[in-house]
Write a protein that holds these residues in place. Structure first.
Motif, mmCIF file in Angstrom:
data_model
loop_
_atom_site.group_PDB
_atom_site.id
_atom_site.type_symbol
_atom_site.label_atom_id
_atom_site.label_comp_id
_atom_site.label_asym_id
_atom_site.label_seq_id
_atom_site.Cartn_x
_atom_site.Cartn_y
_atom_site.Cartn_z
ATOM 1 N N ARG A 242 -0.685 9.370 3.841
ATOM 2 C CA ARG A 242 -1.751 8.689 3.107
ATOM 3 C C ARG A 242 -1.146 7.533 2.331
ATOM 4 O O ARG A 242 -0.144 7.691 1.655
ATOM 5 N N SER B 277 -8.924 3.261 -7.035
ATOM 6 C CA SER B 277 -8.098 2.905 -5.885
ATOM 7 C C SER B 277 -8.820 3.337 -4.619
ATOM 8 O O SER B 277 -9.851 4.007 -4.682
ATOM 9 N N LYS B 278 -8.252 2.929 -3.485
ATOM 10 C CA LYS B 278 -8.807 3.315 -2.187
ATOM 11 C C LYS B 278 -7.701 3.931 -1.346
ATOM 12 O O LYS B 278 -6.541 3.565 -1.486
ATOM 13 N N ARG B 279 -8.095 4.860 -0.506
ATOM 14 C CA ARG B 279 -7.159 5.414 0.469
ATOM 15 C C ARG B 279 -7.191 4.492 1.671
ATOM 16 O O ARG B 279 -8.252 4.045 2.088
ATOM 17 N N SER C 196 -4.515 -0.352 -4.648
ATOM 18 C CA SER C 196 -5.075 -0.522 -5.992
ATOM 19 C C SER C 196 -6.113 -1.641 -6.032
ATOM 20 O O SER C 196 -6.808 -1.809 -7.027
ATOM 21 N N LEU D 60 -3.766 10.616 -7.589
ATOM 22 C CA LEU D 60 -4.209 9.522 -6.715
ATOM 23 C C LEU D 60 -5.571 9.837 -6.105
ATOM 24 O O LEU D 60 -6.435 8.963 -6.010
ATOM 25 N N ASP D 61 -5.783 11.092 -5.711
ATOM 26 C CA ASP D 61 -7.096 11.480 -5.178
ATOM 27 C C ASP D 61 -8.189 11.349 -6.239
ATOM 28 O O ASP D 61 -9.310 10.942 -5.938
ATOM 29 N N VAL E 279 -9.106 7.727 -6.443
ATOM 30 C CA VAL E 279 -9.990 7.345 -5.337
ATOM 31 C C VAL E 279 -11.419 7.783 -5.659
ATOM 32 O O VAL E 279 -12.364 6.999 -5.536
ATOM 33 N N HIS F 157 0.861 -1.177 0.000
ATOM 34 C CA HIS F 157 0.000 0.000 0.000
ATOM 35 C C HIS F 157 0.902 1.234 0.000
ATOM 36 O O HIS F 157 1.193 1.792 1.051
ATOM 37 N N TYR G 202 -2.201 4.163 -0.350
ATOM 38 C CA TYR G 202 -3.201 3.847 -1.362
ATOM 39 C C TYR G 202 -3.193 2.363 -1.679
ATOM 40 O O TYR G 202 -2.172 1.690 -1.589
#
Length: 153
Positions: free
Chosen positions: A94, A83-85, A98, A74-75, A78, A48, A96
């Motif tokens: 932060r 993707s997710k934080r 995938s 990246l934001d 999301v 991550h 991330y």
């Protein structure tokens, strides 16, 4: 039960850039070179990664990409569901993920490792708990546990 360590290399090979273009387009994002490189880096880095780790990977191929661009991209990933934080106990850092499939995270406070954890039985228990007990006037749509602890040798 499935565990997947943060420190193990990704089992996937280098992603096909045509497929990455399709994923970006399907998510409603333009498939720019920078976005493709950032998505590719997010997918090939183990575990991550932070935006800084993604940035270090991206600038190997495209030195002009700024850290700010990586954060913004990246934001946007999301927001688009690519993707997710991931919460971490490292403060404001932060990270991330995938992998947007439903799973939980185990956070090792000693190694700072985030381990993916999947267990259908646990998921059923959580769904049943909230179906029975509810949350007042709140309806959960998804959930992800973040459990902090230490590896036992």
């Amino acid at each position: 039960m499935t565990l997947s360590s943060d420190h193990l290399p990704s089992s996937a090979c280098q992603p096909d850039r045509a497929i990455l273009r399709q994923r970006l387009t399907a998510a409603g994002l333009r498939a720019t070179t920078q976005r493709i490189l950032i998505l590719e880096s997010l997918m090939v880095l183990p575990g991550h990664p932070t935006a800084e780790q993604v940035h270090r990977q991206v600038v190997l191929a495209e030195p002009t990409v700024s850290l700010g661009t990586v954060y913004k991209t990246l934001d946007s990933f999301v927001a688009a569901g690519l993707s997710k934080r991931v919460a971490s106990a490292e403060g404001p850092c932060r990270r991330y993920d995938s992998d947007c499939n439903a799973h939980h995270h185990l956070y090792c406070i000693d190694t700072k490792e985030i381990i993916d954890y999947s267990n259908p039985e646990l998921d059923a228990l959580i769904r049943d708990f909230f179906a029975t007990h509810g949350l007042g006037n709140f309806q959960p749509h998804s959930f992800s546990l973040h459990v902090a602890g230490s590896r036992i040798s």
